[in-house]
Design a protein around this motif. Sequence first.
Motif, PDB file in Angstrom:
ATOM      1  N   ALA A 395      81.110  80.140   7.590  1.00  0.00           N
ATOM      2  CA  ALA A 395      79.657  80.095   7.791  1.00  0.00           C
ATOM      3  C   ALA A 395      78.963  79.173   6.794  1.00  0.00           C
ATOM      4  CB  ALA A 395      79.084  81.505   7.679  1.00  0.00           C
ATOM      5  N   LEU A 396      78.268  78.196   7.332  1.00  0.00           N
ATOM      6  CA  LEU A 396      77.538  77.197   6.559  1.00  0.00           C
ATOM      7  C   LEU A 396      76.606  76.553   7.570  1.00  0.00           C
ATOM      8  CD1 LEU A 396      78.014  76.157   3.649  1.00  0.00           C
ATOM      9  CD2 LEU A 396      79.478  74.392   4.593  1.00  0.00           C
ATOM     10  N   THR A 397      75.368  76.265   7.211  1.00  0.00           N
ATOM     11  CA  THR A 397      74.526  75.629   8.227  1.00  0.00           C
ATOM     12  C   THR A 397      75.084  74.234   8.501  1.00  0.00           C
ATOM     13  OG1 THR A 397      72.995  74.570   6.714  1.00  0.00           O
ATOM     14  CG2 THR A 397      72.463  76.829   7.360  1.00  0.00           C
ATOM     15  N   ALA A 421      81.597  70.057  11.605  1.00  0.00           N
ATOM     16  CA  ALA A 421      80.538  70.959  11.109  1.00  0.00           C
ATOM     17  C   ALA A 421      80.208  72.019  12.155  1.00  0.00           C
ATOM     18  CB  ALA A 421      79.294  70.147  10.756  1.00  0.00           C
ATOM     19  N   GLN A 422      80.172  71.606  13.440  1.00  0.00           N
ATOM     20  CA  GLN A 422      79.766  72.537  14.505  1.00  0.00           C
ATOM     21  C   GLN A 422      80.909  73.419  14.998  1.00  0.00           C
ATOM     22  OE1 GLN A 422      77.915  70.055  17.492  1.00  0.00           O
ATOM     23  NE2 GLN A 422      75.993  69.982  16.348  1.00  0.00           N
ATOM     24  N   SER A 423      82.125  73.107  14.593  1.00  0.00           N
ATOM     25  CA  SER A 423      83.250  73.946  15.033  1.00  0.00           C
ATOM     26  C   SER A 423      83.766  74.811  13.900  1.00  0.00           C
ATOM     27  CB  SER A 423      84.427  73.087  15.509  1.00  0.00           C
ATOM     28  OG  SER A 423      84.030  72.220  16.517  1.00  0.00           O
ATOM     29  N   TYR A 424      83.892  74.196  12.720  1.00  0.00           N
ATOM     30  CA  TYR A 424      84.591  74.871  11.632  1.00  0.00           C
ATOM     31  C   TYR A 424      83.694  75.280  10.476  1.00  0.00           C
ATOM     32  CZ  TYR A 424      88.656  72.688  13.883  1.00  0.00           C
ATOM     33  OH  TYR A 424      89.608  72.301  14.778  1.00  0.00           O
ATOM     34  N   GLY A 425      82.574  74.585  10.282  1.00  0.00           N
ATOM     35  CA  GLY A 425      81.829  74.814   9.044  1.00  0.00           C
ATOM     36  C   GLY A 425      82.761  74.538   7.882  1.00  0.00           C
TER      37      GLY A 425
END
Length: 509
Positions: A395-397, A421-425
């Motif tokens: 979880a990370l924006t 970023a949108q799959s793994y954070g």
Amino acid sequence: MLDVAEQATDYDLLVIGGGINGVGVAYDAAGRGLRVCLCEMGDLAGATSSSSSKLIHGGLRYLEQYEFRLVTEALAEREVLLKIAPHISWPLRFYLPHQPGLRPAWMVRLGLFLYDHLSNRNTLADSRCLKLDADSPLKSSFKTVFEYSDVWVDDARLVLLNALGLRERGGSVFTRTKVVSGSRKNGHWHIGLKDRLTGRTEEVTSRALVNAAGPWVTDVLDGLSRAAGKTVRLIKGSHIVVPKVYQGDQAYILQNYDKRVVFVIPFLGDYSLIGTTEVEYKDDPKAVHCSAQEREYLCQVVNDYFKNSISIDDILWDYSGVRPLCEDKSSNARTVSRDYAFELEDENGRAPLLSIFGGKLTTYRKLGEHAMDSLARYFPMAATAWTQSCLLPGALTIDECLQELGQRFSWLPESMAIRYAQSYGSLAYQFLDGVSSISDLGMDFGSGLYQREVDYLIHNEWVLKVDDLLWRRSKLGLSLCTEETCVLADYIESHVQMGLAQGTLNRIG
Ligand SMILES: Cc1cc2nc3c(=O)[nH]c(=O)nc-3n(C[C@H](O)[C@H](O)[C@H](O)COP(=O)(O)OP(=O)(O)OC[C@H]3O[C@@H](n4cnc5c(N)ncnc54)[C@H](O)[C@@H]3O)c2cc1C
């Protein structure tokens, strides 16, 4: 590497089914301190849970069926999901074009007023009414839209993140492992498992059993020689994916004359996701597919509204799933309740069996909480509900993640950074750490997929077949050509075989 060190064969809780409801219950149980095992006969999210419209939504139209409990719970979950999984979920604005011949404006306004006020919104914007101008992608006959907020989520990765969270808390996850039998002895369940990859079988024991087999919930009960009071009603829903129908980040919710609604949702930057249909379904849930009639229906609804028209020749991909709804004897597939129900039975106060009927992706976390609350009397030492504020793995924006990726891996092409970023954070660092150029990522499979990521997916995210990677851990199936897919399939097959031979993959037996 998967942790194969300690594989207990005696559990507190065994969960059948690696869809969203199964992983949700198992994750919650592991966090309460239980020894948990989850068995999935196919891939994680291999059935209904990767075939949804990918919305965390209250369900505006369920207000028409007076489903206030469900809508209120679902609306609140939007903010929870945005907090615990900000890498795979984000707010989405919906435009509902006003159609004078269908639901009257006062009714839509009332629905949106309730939608805004039944929820505790912190971040999601209010609904409002907008006048359209000539730039609107809708036909000029549409003058007004109602605008409101809901949330987008990557459904298959939401399942995966819960499975990762379960493993982090000491749980065991076995995919392509079918529960083939179960019986009670001396207050315990004795459960037969079959590994569909190796053919091996094993018997494990568990103090409690959860049947989260979705469309197969009553088949599992038959296999356990238990009679269900409740039954499921299978309703097929299909989606199509076409090149973007319009520019813009907003989604549309289109009313149709059959009283159904169809979503048109921006998908992966270049595409529109359109669905869903609702068709009574009696066949094998595994054989579900989008019919020619459903494709025509979805294209037709879009063409009734948009200036740009589409035809079945524009369809790049389609998928179907069956909603395992709890039968409530509704005459119409559209009006069957989307709420969930449990059936709990035990033998002299021991060896409980909890079966789950119905549910939505949106309410999976609350379902997990309620399931464990209802089993609490069998586990007096277990902790209480905890998932509401606990971040899911990675979880990370997206902005934070892109910033960090840019700083630490400045050589990374933008399109890959966005996908990571949108799959793994922050999970992406597991396969990027120590990499200092694109060539360090190893073999190039096309469309920004490299060996480091594939190896990570095999060893950490239960990828055993090419479709697990192309259609569930990612949607790279939309961009890899046939030749690239074959090369990737061979690579995965040979690495899985090697992992099995070396015992580095977590299998039963
Ligand atoms: C078209 C469509 C659109 C939808 N859109 C939305 C949406 O936008 N938002 C929303 O909130 N909800 C949506 N839903 C609802 C949501 O997708 C489902 O409620 C949810 O995915 C059901 O999850 P599940 O875990 O119960 O079932 P499943 O995901 O089907 O999981 C059950 C699993 O059990 C496994 N299994 C069965 N038998 C055994 C066995 N003997 N041993 C081991 N494993 C076994 C199966 O392989 C399967 O993977 C949609 C549903 C459909 C069909």
